[in-house]
Design an enzyme around this catalytic site. Structure first.
Site, short mmCIF file in Angstrom:
data_model
loop_
_atom_site.label_atom_id
_atom_site.label_comp_id
_atom_site.label_asym_id
_atom_site.label_seq_id
_atom_site.Cartn_x
_atom_site.Cartn_y
_atom_site.Cartn_z
N GLU A 174 0.83 -1.21 0.00
CA GLU A 174 0.00 0.00 0.00
C GLU A 174 0.86 1.25 0.00
O GLU A 174 2.05 1.20 0.26
CB GLU A 174 -0.94 0.02 1.22
CG GLU A 174 -0.31 -0.39 2.54
CD GLU A 174 0.84 0.44 3.01
OE1 GLU A 174 0.75 1.68 2.91
OE2 GLU A 174 1.84 -0.12 3.49
N GLY A 316 6.49 -0.02 3.93
CA GLY A 316 5.25 -0.32 3.23
C GLY A 316 5.53 -0.67 1.78
O GLY A 316 6.56 -1.28 1.48
N GLU A 317 4.60 -0.31 0.90
CA GLU A 317 4.70 -0.57 -0.55
C GLU A 317 4.60 -2.05 -0.90
O GLU A 317 4.61 -2.40 -2.07
CB GLU A 317 6.02 -0.04 -1.14
CG GLU A 317 6.27 1.43 -0.97
CD GLU A 317 7.58 1.88 -1.61
OE1 GLU A 317 8.24 1.07 -2.31
OE2 GLU A 317 7.96 3.05 -1.41
N GLY A 318 4.56 -2.95 0.09
CA GLY A 318 4.64 -4.38 -0.20
C GLY A 318 6.06 -4.90 -0.21
O GLY A 318 6.30 -6.04 -0.62
#
EC number: 2.4.2.21
Length: 350
Positions: A174, A316-318
């Protein structure tokens, strides 16, 4: 929108073949348990897919982006404009998640769930906008219940497209300035915890900003207490557009018996909501890592999750979910390819 499009039929995994699966694992050319968490991971995958050959097919990283009204109060080191800038960075291939996906052969899709201003003139961003940022949760609900339902329906269509293409593993990341505030509020509401046990430093805020963030999340919980009668209502009051769509996508992926790889604090908050909606989702969740955000460990314990990695990540970001992919593939590969004692002509040590 029909009610049927918003309900998820998720089967619990069968444990009927556990003895067969465990025996296959134990008879590999190693002492029992010597591959540690990879063995329990292989068991989990085999429960989902069956005890024969395990497969990781077309693994895909989905990064959901959305903006948060609460960010205007300065709860992050960055302003909301950074969400837009980072989504553009994703589309242009310049973020950490792009680097890791290229290295690992992961397909990456970026979904605009509702950032303040859409990124234009750049290919590769999927438009699933629910609005231009959520309401500020300390002042008003984040969104309507209809918006939650719409987000779930969009997420289901997204997962269905990947399922039809043969994908059987989806990883969740995300992007959204202010989304640790939303995730902490969701965690406090669902787990009935003190806000101080849930709110952390997010992007690395100082103590003054942390105190303001804590106050605003407490105010949000007090403001919406009577309205939060179920998990979907919690999302409507406190959620982010990206958290809503992650929740719906996790439910849809579990419905299709896909492996669901959960990244850090925000993705785990979405998983918490998904499991609260349907407890059977838990069987399909693989938790990639334990992040530095203080509430994450509590959520993992609540979900009885043992994450694969602990690298001090808080991006984050995966990114953590991407880095866990080789371990998931290794679990499937040892199960499929490693010789048994009888195959190798070695005396068993079981």
């Amino acid at each position: 929108m029909s009610q049927s499009s918003l309900s998820f039929q998720i089967e619990p995994v069968s444990k009927a073949q556990d003895q067969v699966i465990q025996q296959k694992i134990d008879l590999k050319t190693k002492p029992p348990g010597a591959l540690g968490m990879l063995e329990s991971l292989a068991l989990q995958i085999a429960r989902i897919q069956g005890p024969q050959q395990l497969q990781i097919v077309k693994p895909t990283m989905l990064v959901f982006a959305g903006d948060h009204g609460i960010a205007a109060e300065g709860v992050s080191i960055a302003p909301s404009e950074v969400t837009h800038q980072m989504v553009q960075n994703f589309a242009e291939g310049g973020a950490a998640i792009n680097v890791f996906c290229r290295q690992l052969g992961l397909t990456l899709e970026v979904i605009d769930c509702g950032i303040l201003t859409p990124v234009e003139g750049v290919e590769g961003i999927i438009d699933q906008r629910l609005g231009a940022g959520t309401g500020a949760i300390h002042l008003e609900p984040a969104m309507s219940l209809d918006c939650v339902d719409k987000g779930f329906a969009m997420a289901r269509e997204l997962i269905e497209r990947h399922h039809q293409a043969g994908c059987n593993l989806v990883a969740f990341g995300e992007m959204g300035i202010g989304n640790t505030s939303s995730a902490a509020a969701i965690m406090a509401a669902i787990m009935q915890l003190e806000v101080a046990d849930c709110v952390g430093r997010g992007t690395g805020i100082n103590s003054e900003t942390l105190a303001r963030k804590l106050t605003l999340v407490e105010l949000a919980l007090l403001s919406h207490q009577s309205a939060m009668t179920g998990p979907k209502q919690v999302l409507a009051c406190l959620g982010g557009f990206e958290i809503v769509q992650m929740t719906g996508a996790m439910l849809a992926a579990a419905e299709r018996k896909m492996l669901v790889v959960v990244d850090g604090f925000i993705a785990t908050a979405a998983a918490l909501v998904a499991v609260t909606i349907n407890a059977n989702v838990r069987d399909y969740l693989i938790f990639a890592h334990r992040s530095e955000e203080q509430g994450h460990q509590r959520m993992l314990e609540h979900l009885q999750a043992k994450p694969l990695l602990s690298l001090g990540l808080r991006l984050g970001e995966g990114t953590g979910a991407a880095l866990a992919l080789p371990l998931i593939q290794a679990a499937a590969n040892f199960y499929n390819q490693m010789a048994s004692f009888s195959d190798a002509g070695i005396e068993a040590v079981v």
